[in-house]
Design an enzyme around this catalytic site. Structure first.
Site, short mmCIF file in Angstrom:
data_model
loop_
_atom_site.label_atom_id
_atom_site.label_comp_id
_atom_site.label_asym_id
_atom_site.label_seq_id
_atom_site.Cartn_x
_atom_site.Cartn_y
_atom_site.Cartn_z
N ASP A 1 0.83 -1.21 0.00
CA ASP A 1 0.00 0.00 0.00
C ASP A 1 0.86 1.26 0.00
O ASP A 1 1.98 1.27 0.54
CB ASP A 1 -0.92 -0.02 1.24
CG ASP A 1 -2.08 0.95 1.10
OD1 ASP A 1 -2.36 1.40 -0.03
OD2 ASP A 1 -2.71 1.24 2.14
N HIS B 1 2.43 3.57 -9.04
CA HIS B 1 2.18 2.15 -9.34
C HIS B 1 3.35 1.55 -10.13
O HIS B 1 3.76 0.42 -9.90
CB HIS B 1 0.89 2.01 -10.15
CG HIS B 1 -0.35 2.39 -9.38
ND1 HIS B 1 -0.58 1.98 -8.09
CD2 HIS B 1 -1.42 3.17 -9.71
CE1 HIS B 1 -1.75 2.47 -7.67
NE2 HIS B 1 -2.27 3.20 -8.63
N LEU C 1 10.67 -20.71 -4.44
CA LEU C 1 9.71 -19.79 -3.81
C LEU C 1 8.34 -19.89 -4.47
O LEU C 1 8.23 -19.88 -5.69
CB LEU C 1 10.23 -18.35 -3.97
CG LEU C 1 9.29 -17.24 -3.49
CD1 LEU C 1 9.19 -17.24 -1.97
CD2 LEU C 1 9.75 -15.88 -4.01
C1 IPE Z 1 -5.40 -2.77 -0.22
O1 IPE Z 1 -5.07 -1.43 -0.37
C2 IPE Z 1 -5.37 -3.47 -1.56
C3 IPE Z 1 -4.06 -3.62 -2.18
C4 IPE Z 1 -2.92 -3.27 -1.64
C5 IPE Z 1 -4.07 -4.24 -3.47
P1 IPE Z 1 -6.21 -0.30 -0.53
O2 IPE Z 1 -5.48 0.98 -0.68
O3 IPE Z 1 -7.16 -0.68 -1.58
O4 IPE Z 1 -6.94 -0.40 0.88
P2 IPE Z 1 -7.85 0.67 1.64
O5 IPE Z 1 -8.90 1.14 0.68
O6 IPE Z 1 -6.96 1.80 2.06
O7 IPE Z 1 -8.40 -0.06 2.83
C1 IPE Z 2 -1.55 0.32 -3.43
O1 IPE Z 2 -1.36 1.69 -3.47
C2 IPE Z 2 -1.78 -0.26 -4.81
C3 IPE Z 2 -3.16 -0.76 -5.02
C4 IPE Z 2 -4.13 -0.75 -4.16
C5 IPE Z 2 -3.44 -1.31 -6.33
P1 IPE Z 2 -2.57 2.70 -3.45
O2 IPE Z 2 -2.96 3.03 -4.83
O3 IPE Z 2 -3.68 2.20 -2.58
O4 IPE Z 2 -1.88 3.96 -2.76
P2 IPE Z 2 -2.51 4.96 -1.72
O5 IPE Z 2 -3.11 4.17 -0.60
O6 IPE Z 2 -3.55 5.75 -2.47
O7 IPE Z 2 -1.35 5.80 -1.27
MG MG Z 3 -4.11 2.39 -0.61
#
Ligand code: IPE
Ligand code: IPE
Ligand code: MG
Length: 253
Positions: A28, A45, A139
Protein backbone atom coordinates in the site's frame (compact mmCIF):
# COMPACT_ATOMS: atom_id res chain seq x y z
CA UNK A 1 16.27 -23.82 -1.24
CA UNK A 2 18.02 -25.31 1.78
CA UNK A 3 21.43 -23.68 1.45
CA UNK A 4 20.52 -20.02 1.08
CA UNK A 5 18.05 -20.29 3.93
CA UNK A 6 20.61 -21.84 6.27
CA UNK A 7 23.21 -19.27 5.28
CA UNK A 8 20.98 -16.24 5.60
CA UNK A 9 18.71 -17.09 8.46
CA UNK A 10 21.13 -16.02 11.17
CA UNK A 11 21.85 -12.69 9.43
CA UNK A 12 18.23 -11.87 8.74
CA UNK A 13 16.43 -13.07 11.83
CA UNK A 14 18.27 -11.58 14.75
CA UNK A 15 15.41 -12.21 17.18
CA UNK A 16 16.16 -15.82 18.01
CA UNK A 17 12.95 -17.29 16.59
CA UNK A 18 12.59 -19.06 13.26
CA UNK A 19 11.81 -17.18 10.07
CA UNK A 20 8.24 -17.31 8.80
CA UNK A 21 7.44 -19.88 6.14
CA UNK A 22 4.73 -17.82 4.50
CA UNK A 23 4.69 -14.02 4.38
CA UNK A 24 1.85 -11.96 2.88
CA UNK A 25 2.22 -8.32 1.96
CA UNK A 26 -0.40 -5.60 1.55
CA UNK A 27 1.50 -3.36 -0.87
CA UNK A 28 0.00 0.00 0.00
CA UNK A 29 0.98 3.64 -0.52
CA UNK A 30 1.69 3.97 -4.25
CA UNK A 31 -0.64 6.94 -4.59
CA UNK A 32 0.80 8.74 -1.58
CA UNK A 33 4.33 8.10 -2.83
CA UNK A 34 3.46 9.71 -6.17
CA UNK A 35 1.79 12.67 -4.48
CA UNK A 36 4.80 13.20 -2.21
CA UNK A 37 7.01 13.30 -5.32
CA UNK A 38 4.70 15.57 -7.30
CA UNK A 39 3.97 12.81 -9.81
CA UNK A 40 0.77 11.23 -11.18
CA UNK A 41 -0.56 8.16 -9.30
CA UNK A 42 0.46 5.97 -12.21
CA UNK A 43 4.12 6.70 -11.51
CA UNK A 44 3.63 5.39 -7.96
CA UNK A 45 2.18 2.15 -9.34
CA UNK A 46 5.02 1.87 -11.86
CA UNK A 47 7.61 2.24 -9.10
CA UNK A 48 5.54 -0.23 -7.09
CA UNK A 49 6.29 -2.89 -9.72
CA UNK A 50 10.01 -2.31 -9.17
CA UNK A 51 9.44 -2.86 -5.45
CA UNK A 52 7.71 -6.15 -6.31
CA UNK A 53 10.80 -7.26 -8.24
CA UNK A 54 13.12 -6.36 -5.35
CA UNK A 55 10.85 -8.14 -2.88
CA UNK A 56 10.62 -11.36 -4.87
CA UNK A 57 14.39 -11.44 -5.30
CA UNK A 58 14.93 -10.80 -1.59
CA UNK A 59 12.40 -13.46 -0.59
CA UNK A 60 14.17 -15.96 -2.84
CA UNK A 61 17.62 -15.09 -1.53
CA UNK A 62 16.48 -15.25 2.09
CA UNK A 63 14.91 -18.61 1.37
CA UNK A 64 11.27 -17.95 2.28
CA UNK A 65 8.94 -20.73 1.19
CA UNK A 66 6.01 -18.57 0.16
CA UNK A 67 5.10 -14.94 -0.30
CA UNK A 68 1.65 -13.69 -1.19
CA UNK A 69 1.25 -10.21 -2.64
CA UNK A 70 -2.01 -8.25 -2.63
CA UNK A 71 -2.00 -6.71 -6.08
CA UNK A 72 -5.65 -5.81 -6.71
CA UNK A 73 -8.58 -6.17 -4.36
CA UNK A 74 -12.19 -6.87 -5.29
CA UNK A 75 -12.91 -3.41 -3.85
CA UNK A 76 -10.31 -1.72 -6.10
CA UNK A 77 -12.83 -1.86 -8.98
CA UNK A 78 -14.35 1.23 -7.37
CA UNK A 79 -11.33 3.28 -8.54
CA UNK A 80 -11.50 5.48 -11.64
CA UNK A 81 -11.52 3.49 -14.88
CA UNK A 82 -8.28 5.18 -16.04
CA UNK A 83 -6.39 4.00 -12.95
CA UNK A 84 -7.79 0.48 -13.28
CA UNK A 85 -6.58 0.25 -16.90
CA UNK A 86 -3.17 1.51 -15.86
CA UNK A 87 -2.97 -1.18 -13.20
CA UNK A 88 -4.06 -3.87 -15.69
CA UNK A 89 -1.46 -2.58 -18.15
CA UNK A 90 1.27 -2.83 -15.53
CA UNK A 91 0.22 -6.37 -14.60
CA UNK A 92 0.34 -7.48 -18.23
CA UNK A 93 3.70 -5.83 -18.77
CA UNK A 94 5.08 -7.39 -15.59
CA UNK A 95 4.09 -10.93 -16.58
CA UNK A 96 5.39 -10.44 -20.13
CA UNK A 97 8.74 -9.07 -18.98
CA UNK A 98 9.37 -11.12 -15.83
CA UNK A 99 7.83 -14.55 -16.32
CA UNK A 100 10.92 -15.94 -18.01
CA UNK A 101 13.14 -14.77 -15.14
CA UNK A 102 10.79 -16.05 -12.47
CA UNK A 103 10.72 -19.43 -14.19
CA UNK A 104 14.51 -19.50 -14.55
CA UNK A 105 14.74 -18.84 -10.82
CA UNK A 106 12.50 -21.83 -10.04
CA UNK A 107 9.68 -19.59 -8.73
CA UNK A 108 6.19 -21.12 -8.75
CA UNK A 109 3.50 -18.55 -9.53
CA UNK A 110 0.02 -18.97 -8.18
CA UNK A 111 -2.95 -16.65 -8.56
CA UNK A 112 -5.65 -16.33 -5.90
CA UNK A 113 -8.87 -14.40 -6.24
CA UNK A 114 -11.30 -14.34 -9.11
CA UNK A 115 -8.92 -13.44 -11.93
CA UNK A 116 -10.26 -11.35 -14.76
CA UNK A 117 -12.80 -13.31 -16.81
CA UNK A 118 -13.86 -10.02 -18.49
CA UNK A 119 -10.40 -9.40 -19.98
CA UNK A 120 -9.19 -12.41 -21.91
CA UNK A 121 -5.69 -10.96 -22.37
CA UNK A 122 -5.13 -10.49 -18.63
CA UNK A 123 -6.71 -13.87 -17.87
CA UNK A 124 -4.54 -15.65 -20.46
CA UNK A 125 -1.38 -14.14 -18.97
CA UNK A 126 -2.38 -15.12 -15.43
CA UNK A 127 -3.10 -18.67 -16.64
CA UNK A 128 0.19 -18.78 -18.54
CA UNK A 129 2.22 -17.64 -15.50
CA UNK A 130 0.72 -20.46 -13.44
CA UNK A 131 0.98 -23.11 -16.13
CA UNK A 132 4.60 -22.36 -17.07
CA UNK A 133 5.84 -22.41 -13.48
CA UNK A 134 3.63 -25.05 -11.91
CA UNK A 135 6.32 -27.71 -11.56
CA UNK A 136 8.86 -25.33 -10.01
CA UNK A 137 10.05 -26.11 -6.51
CA UNK A 138 11.49 -22.82 -5.25
CA UNK A 139 9.71 -19.79 -3.81
CA UNK A 140 5.95 -19.92 -4.18
CA UNK A 141 4.87 -16.47 -5.34
CA UNK A 142 1.14 -16.05 -4.91
CA UNK A 143 -0.47 -13.01 -6.46
CA UNK A 144 -3.83 -12.00 -5.02
CA UNK A 145 -5.61 -10.49 -7.98
CA UNK A 146 -9.25 -9.41 -7.95
CA UNK A 147 -9.16 -10.93 -4.50
CA UNK A 148 -11.43 -10.39 -1.51
CA UNK A 149 -11.34 -12.65 1.54
CA UNK A 150 -15.08 -12.57 2.22
CA UNK A 151 -15.76 -13.62 -1.33
CA UNK A 152 -13.11 -16.37 -1.07
CA UNK A 153 -14.73 -17.75 2.10
CA UNK A 154 -18.20 -17.57 0.52
CA UNK A 155 -16.94 -19.45 -2.56
CA UNK A 156 -15.38 -22.11 -0.31
CA UNK A 157 -18.65 -22.48 1.62
CA UNK A 158 -20.52 -22.77 -1.66
CA UNK A 159 -18.33 -25.57 -2.95
CA UNK A 160 -18.85 -27.50 0.30
CA UNK A 161 -22.60 -26.91 -0.05
CA UNK A 162 -22.49 -28.30 -3.59
CA UNK A 163 -20.85 -31.49 -2.26
CA UNK A 164 -23.47 -31.82 0.49
CA UNK A 165 -26.26 -31.31 -2.05
CA UNK A 166 -24.69 -33.98 -4.28
CA UNK A 167 -24.56 -36.37 -1.31
CA UNK A 168 -20.75 -36.70 -1.35
CA UNK A 169 -20.22 -34.80 1.93
CA UNK A 170 -22.12 -34.97 5.19
CA UNK A 171 -22.92 -31.65 6.96
CA UNK A 172 -21.07 -32.91 10.04
CA UNK A 173 -17.91 -33.21 7.91
CA UNK A 174 -17.86 -29.43 7.39
CA UNK A 175 -14.98 -28.60 9.69
CA UNK A 176 -12.53 -25.72 9.75
CA UNK A 177 -10.01 -27.94 7.97
CA UNK A 178 -12.56 -28.89 5.30
CA UNK A 179 -13.32 -25.24 4.64
CA UNK A 180 -9.62 -24.30 4.59
CA UNK A 181 -9.17 -27.03 1.99
CA UNK A 182 -11.57 -25.19 -0.35
CA UNK A 183 -9.93 -21.78 0.01
CA UNK A 184 -7.81 -20.39 -2.84
CA UNK A 185 -4.75 -20.84 -0.60
CA UNK A 186 -5.23 -24.60 -0.07
CA UNK A 187 -1.88 -26.34 -0.06
CA UNK A 188 0.18 -23.25 0.80
CA UNK A 189 2.12 -23.23 4.08
CA UNK A 190 0.22 -21.68 7.00
CA UNK A 191 0.33 -17.88 6.94
CA UNK A 192 2.84 -16.69 9.55
CA UNK A 193 3.27 -12.99 8.89
CA UNK A 194 1.26 -10.20 7.27
CA UNK A 195 3.15 -7.01 6.42
CA UNK A 196 1.33 -3.82 5.44
CA UNK A 197 3.19 -0.79 4.18
CA UNK A 198 2.13 2.89 4.21
CA UNK A 199 1.24 3.05 7.90
CA UNK A 200 -2.39 1.95 7.52
CA UNK A 201 -3.34 -0.61 10.14
CA UNK A 202 -6.09 -2.73 8.62
CA UNK A 203 -6.45 -5.90 6.57
CA UNK A 204 -8.69 -4.47 3.82
CA UNK A 205 -10.36 -7.84 3.15
CA UNK A 206 -7.04 -9.71 2.72
CA UNK A 207 -6.62 -13.33 3.89
CA UNK A 208 -9.09 -12.94 6.77
CA UNK A 209 -9.32 -16.67 7.46
CA UNK A 210 -5.62 -17.42 6.97
CA UNK A 211 -4.48 -14.53 9.19
CA UNK A 212 -6.23 -15.93 12.29
CA UNK A 213 -2.89 -16.51 14.03
CA UNK A 214 -0.53 -14.62 11.77
CA UNK A 215 1.67 -11.92 13.23
CA UNK A 216 0.90 -8.46 11.84
CA UNK A 217 3.65 -5.94 11.11
CA UNK A 218 2.76 -2.43 9.97
CA UNK A 219 5.55 -0.44 8.39
CA UNK A 220 5.62 3.32 7.78
CA UNK A 221 7.34 2.96 4.37
CA UNK A 222 5.33 3.64 1.20
CA UNK A 223 5.33 0.60 -1.09
CA UNK A 224 7.50 2.03 -3.93
CA UNK A 225 10.31 2.51 -1.36
CA UNK A 226 10.07 -1.04 0.03
CA UNK A 227 13.25 -3.10 -0.33
CA UNK A 228 15.19 -5.98 1.21
CA UNK A 229 16.09 -3.85 4.23
CA UNK A 230 12.41 -3.28 5.06
CA UNK A 231 11.63 -6.95 4.53
CA UNK A 232 14.43 -7.91 6.90
CA UNK A 233 13.14 -5.42 9.42
CA UNK A 234 9.71 -7.07 9.35
CA UNK A 235 11.26 -10.55 9.54
CA UNK A 236 13.39 -9.42 12.48
CA UNK A 237 10.27 -8.13 14.24
CA UNK A 238 8.58 -11.49 13.57
CA UNK A 239 11.44 -13.45 15.13
CA UNK A 240 11.13 -11.37 18.30
CA UNK A 241 7.39 -12.06 18.67
CA UNK A 242 6.20 -14.82 20.91
CA UNK A 243 3.47 -16.87 19.26
CA UNK A 244 1.13 -18.62 21.64
CA UNK A 245 -1.75 -19.94 19.50
CA UNK A 246 -4.02 -19.67 22.54
CA UNK A 247 -1.69 -21.60 24.83
CA UNK A 248 0.76 -20.29 27.38
CA UNK A 249 4.24 -19.01 26.65
CA UNK A 250 6.45 -21.95 25.64
CA UNK A 251 8.89 -21.48 28.50
CA UNK A 252 6.24 -20.42 31.03
CA UNK A 253 4.46 -22.37 33.76
C1 IPE B 1 -5.40 -2.77 -0.22
O1 IPE B 1 -5.07 -1.43 -0.37
C2 IPE B 1 -5.37 -3.47 -1.56
C3 IPE B 1 -4.06 -3.62 -2.18
C4 IPE B 1 -2.92 -3.27 -1.64
C5 IPE B 1 -4.07 -4.24 -3.47
P1 IPE B 1 -6.21 -0.30 -0.53
O2 IPE B 1 -5.48 0.98 -0.68
O3 IPE B 1 -7.16 -0.68 -1.58
O4 IPE B 1 -6.94 -0.40 0.88
P2 IPE B 1 -7.85 0.67 1.64
O5 IPE B 1 -8.90 1.14 0.68
O6 IPE B 1 -6.96 1.80 2.06
O7 IPE B 1 -8.40 -0.06 2.83
C1 IPE C 1 -1.55 0.32 -3.43
O1 IPE C 1 -1.36 1.69 -3.47
C2 IPE C 1 -1.78 -0.26 -4.81
C3 IPE C 1 -3.16 -0.76 -5.02
C4 IPE C 1 -4.13 -0.75 -4.16
C5 IPE C 1 -3.44 -1.31 -6.33
P1 IPE C 1 -2.57 2.70 -3.45
O2 IPE C 1 -2.96 3.03 -4.83
O3 IPE C 1 -3.68 2.20 -2.58
O4 IPE C 1 -1.88 3.96 -2.76
P2 IPE C 1 -2.51 4.96 -1.72
O5 IPE C 1 -3.11 4.17 -0.60
O6 IPE C 1 -3.55 5.75 -2.47
O7 IPE C 1 -1.35 5.80 -1.27
MG1 MG D 1 -4.11 2.39 -0.61
Amino acid sequence: MGTPRAADEADVAGGGGALPRHVAIIMDGNGRWAKAHGMPRFEGHRRGVEAVRRTVTAAREIGLEAITLYSFSSENWSRPMAEISELMGLLKRFIRSDLRDLHANNVRVRIIGEGHPGDSEVQALLDEAQAVTQANTGLCLTVAFNYGARNEIARAARSLAVKVAAGTLRPEDITADALAGELDTAGLPPLDLVIRTSGEQRLSNFLLWQAAYAELVFLPVLWPDFDRGWLERALGEFTRRERRFGGIEPRGY
